[in-house]
Design an enzyme around this catalytic site. Structure first.
Site, PDB file in Angstrom:
ATOM      1  CE  LYS A  22      -3.755  -0.521   2.501  1.00 15.43           C
ATOM      2  NZ  LYS A  22      -4.387  -0.683   3.826  1.00 15.43           N
ATOM      3  NE  ARG A  91      -5.392   3.499   3.720  1.00 17.58           N
ATOM      4  CZ  ARG A  91      -5.439   3.657   2.407  1.00 17.58           C
ATOM      5  NH1 ARG A  91      -4.746   4.645   1.819  1.00 17.58           N
ATOM      6  NH2 ARG A  91      -6.122   2.821   1.666  1.00 17.58           N
ATOM      7  N   GLY A 100      -8.641  -7.353   4.524  1.00 13.78           N
ATOM      8  CA  GLY A 100      -9.512  -7.382   5.693  1.00 13.78           C
ATOM      9  C   GLY A 100      -8.900  -8.022   6.923  1.00 13.78           C
ATOM     10  CG  MET A 102      -3.300  -7.143   9.366  1.00 16.05           C
ATOM     11  SD  MET A 102      -1.590  -7.013   8.984  1.00 16.05           S
ATOM     12  CE  MET A 102      -1.079  -5.872  10.222  1.00 16.05           C
ATOM     13  NE  ARG A 335      -5.471  -4.589  -3.714  1.00 17.60           N
ATOM     14  CZ  ARG A 335      -6.115  -4.715  -2.586  1.00 17.60           C
ATOM     15  NH1 ARG A 335      -5.485  -4.801  -1.454  1.00 17.60           N
ATOM     16  NH2 ARG A 335      -7.418  -4.748  -2.578  1.00 17.60           N
ATOM     17  CG  HIS A 448      -5.450 -45.325  -3.740  1.00 20.25           C
ATOM     18  ND1 HIS A 448      -6.633 -45.538  -4.418  1.00 20.25           N
ATOM     19  CD2 HIS A 448      -4.478 -45.944  -4.461  1.00 20.25           C
ATOM     20  CE1 HIS A 448      -6.380 -46.275  -5.493  1.00 20.25           C
ATOM     21  NE2 HIS A 448      -5.085 -46.538  -5.537  1.00 20.25           N
ATOM     22  CB  SER A 769      13.059 -42.791 -18.303  1.00 23.82           C
ATOM     23  OG  SER A 769      11.799 -42.275 -17.929  1.00 23.82           O
ATOM     24  CB  CYS A 837       8.216 -41.735 -17.063  1.00 24.83           C
ATOM     25  SG  CYS A 837       9.027 -43.107 -16.232  1.00 24.83           S
ATOM     26  CE1 TYR A 857      10.829 -38.571 -21.142  1.00 30.80           C
ATOM     27  CE2 TYR A 857      12.936 -38.350 -22.274  1.00 30.80           C
ATOM     28  CZ  TYR A 857      11.989 -39.135 -21.616  1.00 30.80           C
ATOM     29  OH  TYR A 857      12.208 -40.468 -21.434  1.00 30.80           O
TER      30      TYR A 857
HETATM   31  P1  ADP Z   1      -7.733  -2.293   3.565  1.00 33.23           P
HETATM   32  O1  ADP Z   1      -6.285  -2.569   3.461  1.00 33.23           O
HETATM   33  O2  ADP Z   1      -8.464  -3.255   4.398  1.00 33.23           O
HETATM   34  O3  ADP Z   1      -8.340  -2.032   2.223  1.00 33.23           O
HETATM   35  P2  ADP Z   1      -7.441   0.545   3.903  1.00 33.23           P
HETATM   36  O4  ADP Z   1      -6.236   0.983   4.617  1.00 33.23           O
HETATM   37  O5  ADP Z   1      -7.378   0.602   2.423  1.00 33.23           O
HETATM   38  O6  ADP Z   1      -7.855  -0.902   4.378  1.00 33.23           O
HETATM   39  O7  ADP Z   1      -8.598   1.486   4.414  1.00 33.23           O
HETATM   40  C1  ADP Z   1      -9.923   1.135   4.618  1.00 33.23           C
HETATM   41  C2  ADP Z   1     -10.826   2.163   3.973  1.00 33.23           C
HETATM   42  O8  ADP Z   1     -10.556   3.472   4.441  1.00 33.23           O
HETATM   43  C3  ADP Z   1     -10.670   2.189   2.477  1.00 33.23           C
HETATM   44  O9  ADP Z   1     -11.957   2.230   1.882  1.00 33.23           O
HETATM   45  C4  ADP Z   1      -9.932   3.463   2.228  1.00 33.23           C
HETATM   46  O10 ADP Z   1     -10.246   3.970   0.972  1.00 33.23           O
HETATM   47  C5  ADP Z   1     -10.413   4.353   3.362  1.00 33.23           C
HETATM   48  N1  ADP Z   1      -9.398   5.363   3.669  1.00 33.23           N
HETATM   49  C6  ADP Z   1      -8.132   5.121   4.022  1.00 33.23           C
HETATM   50  N2  ADP Z   1      -7.427   6.263   4.172  1.00 33.23           N
HETATM   51  C7  ADP Z   1      -8.284   7.273   3.917  1.00 33.23           C
HETATM   52  C8  ADP Z   1      -8.141   8.700   3.873  1.00 33.23           C
HETATM   53  N3  ADP Z   1      -6.980   9.288   4.129  1.00 33.23           N
HETATM   54  N4  ADP Z   1      -9.228   9.412   3.549  1.00 33.23           N
HETATM   55  C9  ADP Z   1     -10.388   8.797   3.281  1.00 33.23           C
HETATM   56  N5  ADP Z   1     -10.593   7.471   3.293  1.00 33.23           N
HETATM   57  C10 ADP Z   1      -9.543   6.706   3.603  1.00 33.23           C
HETATM   58 MG    MG Z   2      -7.873  -0.780   0.926  1.00 34.24          MG
END
Ligand code: ADP
Ligand code: MG
Ligand code: MG
Length: 886
Positions: A22, A91, A100, A102, A335, A448, A769, A837, A857
């Site tokens: 990220k 983040r 989802g 962390m 990404r 098996h 082989s 083989c 091969y």
């Molecule tokens: P995940 O890795 O689970 O996608 P994110 O770090 O991307 O979590 O963030 C979760 C949500 O918060 C995402 O929808 C992201 O777009 C939103 N978000 C993160 N940073 C900001 C920010 N600076 N302003 C507005 N929304 C944000």
């Molecule tokens: Mg995200």
């Protein structure tokens, strides 16, 4: 000079290890001049230091403060300023995306005072209170572990009190009360007030993100996805932008191509007046991007042009998160996006077609595992009933049929059947071949049933432990399924359904079979392009294991460059058993010769058919390998028959003689007994008959204008002397038949001694082989049929091996034998051709190893040929393993 903190201006997409995916991509977008809110990344180094010591490393505080000042200066807004507060998001983001798993906290910097400042400055009280309640909720959950349901309950109560259906309809007063209610909940759970100091919020949030690396669900996810546990996560701190600032704002996600099919175009969801996870949380219905185009054409156009730039920069499908605040578009994440196997092929081929990537790169963007997935039929589960049970998805595919409980019933059935067993054993083979699919209640991915089914490309669900399998029915709880009832099993998900589900046959297989043209179908043209390119770059040829003309023809359609293993044992079954019995019972040379003489023309016709089907390509014929008693009735059966005859006062006759023979040749460990080359040396004339049949078949094909290329392969050789003896006899036989093209004679290397003495064996062998099934059994000293069900599951748990050495080559042990044999063999015979083989020839990871080991091969079952071709190409252009899990 910063050590732990990088401004978005200072990073780039190559720094994923240090900045996480990220952070590196936010930096890349910043460098590209895209609209990214200002921010910085705290590195994974800092996280690893925290995980080691339990505290943020020295100096981190000062670095964060310095970088915070930069954001404040850029935006003209300060954290904690009561008149015009800067708000931040904190983040998580490691090297590999863990969707989802962390935590992220938005709206850091709000408290009882700054919320009023935000209200005044924005002229929108409702928005300020909405942001504040979100902060308490996310911060409470992540930093203090307040259960999310507590906040959800308050939110639901607020909606009910206000008489509205969605959060977006809650008014300012309701949200202000909600904040108070959230704070009470926070106090009750945490035993302290919600922290009012913005700096405390910030540092607690950073620490909590680091700590969330080791939450149970994160650990579990990493284990499943094979992500190392010691990488740590980075933390991204950035200025907030507000999608919840009225109907002129909103937030969304989008893909530059369809991640399900790879189709070109822009795919996304948008939610007006919303923040953060609202889009994916499903709390309100989102709208498509076409709707955004109507609502805010300028932002929509901007978004599209940015996505085009991103694709050009990343040269791949990108997924993005964006937010619109009062008509201004902000980029919050991008990404290289995950995709289905079909989309992976389509996108790779499209990008190569567009000249954005080379065909070599395109090959590295797909995997053999993905191609295998595309070759299995799939259920259409749109209207499917609830599954009866869920087992281990052992061999992908979709199969429906009536339930049968034994091999004979399966083999006798006229319609499609599902063979249901506790577990299977080699005796079930005919039933497994006949069945549409196999379902067992015991055993895992290397049982098996699983191994055999995968080899055959047959659907299999195993280890469905809820099934109580009886002789003529099975139970799941109160449900009884009897012989003759119809069920459906999904080998991709492990689900077992009652009744027949509609299936879609694999278009890819139909194309290989020549039943569909590739033109006009993006997936088929992609598979054609990539497998074709793989063939042009591969160093490793792909042959097939095939014993019949039908298998050989199929193998050719799937792209095999020959037959690497033509087994001859099935040529001694059926009506020919009687001849084999005569051979074994023979008391003198004459009887034996007459039995062999009757087998000769039958064998010759078998070989002629296979050579015709593989005309112009090598066909490696293995002389008979299994112990002869496998062709006789079992000791138990014969003892029983003889006892009955005697009880009736009859002479057991033929059965009596057979019983004597079976007792005589009975073995404690048949796998290590009289088989392979040993048979050739102990049963006079047997190998000679087979060699003569090959020679006559080749001569006949050549005379008919064909281009037969048979090779003769001697199994189970351990000593060069064994091979020399067989070779001398074979050469004599060959020279006695007229019109025979040159036929090479080689050996299998499947006994460790052969691998170690390869330097002595090579002068007598035109080729090697590797029989990696036997080589694995003998290197580990366990027999596959006996141990897989017995203790492999436990061995994997105990970490003795990660995958079964019968599935993926054991590089350190068996692999070393292969390397040693190749090295020693080629040291005396530099042009020695070497192949594989065993089952491993079609396993993606093993193919890479065989490429690295310098083999010529691999040979595998016809169905796996395309997968092996693709992997052989990938191995040739790749620089290191690219696995399926990323
Ligand atoms: P995940 O890795 O689970 O996608 P994110 O770090 O991307 O979590 O963030 C979760 C949500 O918060 C995402 O929808 C992201 O777009 C939103 N978000 C993160 N940073 C900001 C920010 N600076 N302003 C507005 N929304 C944000
Ligand atoms: Mg995200
Ligand atoms: Mg063998």
């Amino acid at each position: 000079m910063s050590r732990y903190v990088f401004d978005f201006n200072d990073g780039n997409k190559e720094l994923q290890d240090l900045l996480g995916g990220k952070g590196a991509n936010l930096a890349e977008m910043t460098r590209m001049g895209l609209p990214v809110p200002p921010g910085f990344t705290v590195t994974t180094d800092a996280c690893r230091a925290y995980l080691r010591t339990g505290a943020l490393p020295d100096g981190l505080f000062q670095e964060v403060e310095d970088h915070l000042r930069l954001i404040e200066a850029r935006l003209g807004r300060r954290l904690g300023d009561s008149a015009d507060p800067l708000l931040l998001s904190v983040r998580s983001g490691g090297r590999f995306s863990m969707p989802g798993m962390m935590e992220t906290i938005l709206d850091i910097g709000l408290n009882d005072t700054t919320v009023l400042g935000l209200a005044r400055r924005s002229g929108d009280e409702r928005f300020a209170w909405d942001s504040y309640r979100r902060l308490i909720q996310m911060f409470g959950k992540t930093v203090f572990g307040v259960p999310g349901e507590q906040f959800d309950a308050e939110l639901a109560a607020a909606r009910e009190a206000a008489g509205v259906a969605t959060d977006a309809e809650l008014g300012t007063a309701a949200l202000r009360e909600l904040v108070a209610a959230y704070q009470k909940r926070f106090f009750a759970y945490a035993g302290r007030d919600f922290p009012q100091a913005p700096h405390e919020q910030l540092y607690s949030a950073i620490t909590a993100v680091f700590a969330s690396w080791n939450t149970e669900r994160a650990v579990l996810y990493r284990r499943q996805e094979h992500i190392p546990g010691d990488l740590g996560t980075a933390v991204n701190v950035m200025a907030m932008v507000f999608g919840n600032h009225g109907t002129n704002s909103g937030t969304g996600v989008a893909f530059t191509r369809d991640p399900a099919t790879g189709r070109r175009g822009v795919y996304g969801d948008y939610l007006p007046n919303a923040q953060g996870e609202d889009v994916v949380a499903g709390i309100r219905n989102t709208v498509g991007l076409d709707e955004l185009a109507r609502m805010d054409p300028a932002s929509h156009a901007r978004l599209l042009s940015i996505m085009e730039k991103l694709e050009l920069r990343y040269r791949d499908l990108c997924d993005i998160e964006f937010t619109i605040e009062d008509g201004k578009l902000w980029m919050l994440q991008t990404r290289v996006g995950k995709r289905t196997p079909a989309a992976a092929f389509v996108i790779a081929a499209q990008l190569a077609g567009e000249g954005l990537i080379t065909d070599d790169e395109a090959l590295l963007r797909v995997t053999g595992g993905q191609l295998a997935h595309l070759m299995f039929p799939a259920f259409d589960t749109t209207n499917a009933p609830a599954p009866l049970a869920i087992g281990v998805p052992a061999s992908p595919g979709a199969a429906s049929g009536t339930v049968v409980f034994d091999s004979a019933a399966a083999a006798a059935a006229t319609g499609p059947v599902i063979l249901v067993r506790h577990e299977t054993n080699p005796d079930d083979l005919p039933g497994m071949i006949a069945a549409q699919g196999i379902l067992t209640s015991r055993g895992g991915k290397t049982s098996h049933a699983a191994v055999v089914a995968r080899g055959m490309g047959k659907t299999c669900v195993c280890g469905a432990e809820d099934l109580e399998v009886g002789p003529s029915l099975f139970r799941v709880g109160d449900t009884v399924v009897s012989e003759g009832d119809v069920i459906s099993i999904d080998g991709t998900t492990g689900r077992v359904y009652p009744g027949e589900l509609p299936v879609r046959p694999s278009a890819v297989v139909r194309w290989f079979e020549g039943e569909l043209p590739s033109t006009g179908d993006p997936l088929l043209t992609a598979v054609e392009r990539l497998t074709g390119h793989a063939d042009t770059v591969a160093k490793l040829a792909v042959h097939a294991n095939a014993d019949t003309a039908a298998d050989a023809e199929r193998a050719r359609r799937f792209g095999a460059a020959g037959i690497g293993l033509c087994r001859t044992e099935h040529m001694f079954l059926g009506e020919r058993r009687e001849l084999v019995e005569r051979l074994i019972l023979a008391t003198g040379d004459e009887e034996r010769q007459s039995a062999l003489a009757e087998l000769l023309p039958l064998q010759r016709d078998d070989f002629t058919a296979v050579l015709a089907a593989m005309d112009g390509l090598p066909v490696t014929i293995r002389l008979i390998d299994p112990p002869l008693h496998e062709f006789l009735p079992s000791l138990e059966e014969l003892t029983d028959r003889v006892a009955r005859a005697q009880a009736r006062g009859e002479d057991p006759g033929h059965d009596g003689r057979l019983l004597v023979a079976v007792r005589r040749i009975h073995e404690q460990n048949p796998m290590l007994g009289l088989r392979g080359v040993r048979l050739g040396l102990m049963v006079p004339g047997l190998f000679a008959m087979q060699v003569r049949a090959v020679a006559q078949a080749a001569a006949a094909r050549a005379a008919a204008g064909g281009d037969p290329r048979p090779e003769i392969m001697v199994p189970l050789v351990a000593s060069v002397r064994e091979l020399e003896l067989v070779r001398a006899e074979a050469s004599q036989v060959l020279s006695a038949v007229e019109g025979v093209p040159p036929i090479r004679i080689g050996t299998m290397i499947e006994v460790p001694r052969a691998a170690l003495t390869a330097g002595e064996i090579a002068p007598a062998a035109d080729f090697f082989s590797f029989g990696t099934n036997d080589l694995t059994q003998m290197a580990w000293g366990f027999s596959r049929d006996d141990v897989e069900g017995a203790f492999f599951g436990r061995y994997r748990e105990l970490g003795v091996f990660a995958t079964s050495p019968f599935e993926t080559i054991d590089v350190a042990g068996v692999g070393e034998l292969v390397r040693t044999a190749v090295r020693r063999g080629r040291s005396v015979r530099p042009d020695l051709v070497a192949g594989v083989c065993g089952e491993h020839g079609g396993d993606p990871d093993s193919v890479r190893f065989f490429h690295d080991a310098g083999l010529n091969y691999v040979s595998c079952s016809p169905f796996r040929v395309p997968v092996a071709r693709l992997e052989a190409g990938r191995a040739a252009v790749g620089d290191g393993p690219v696995s399926d899990s990323r």
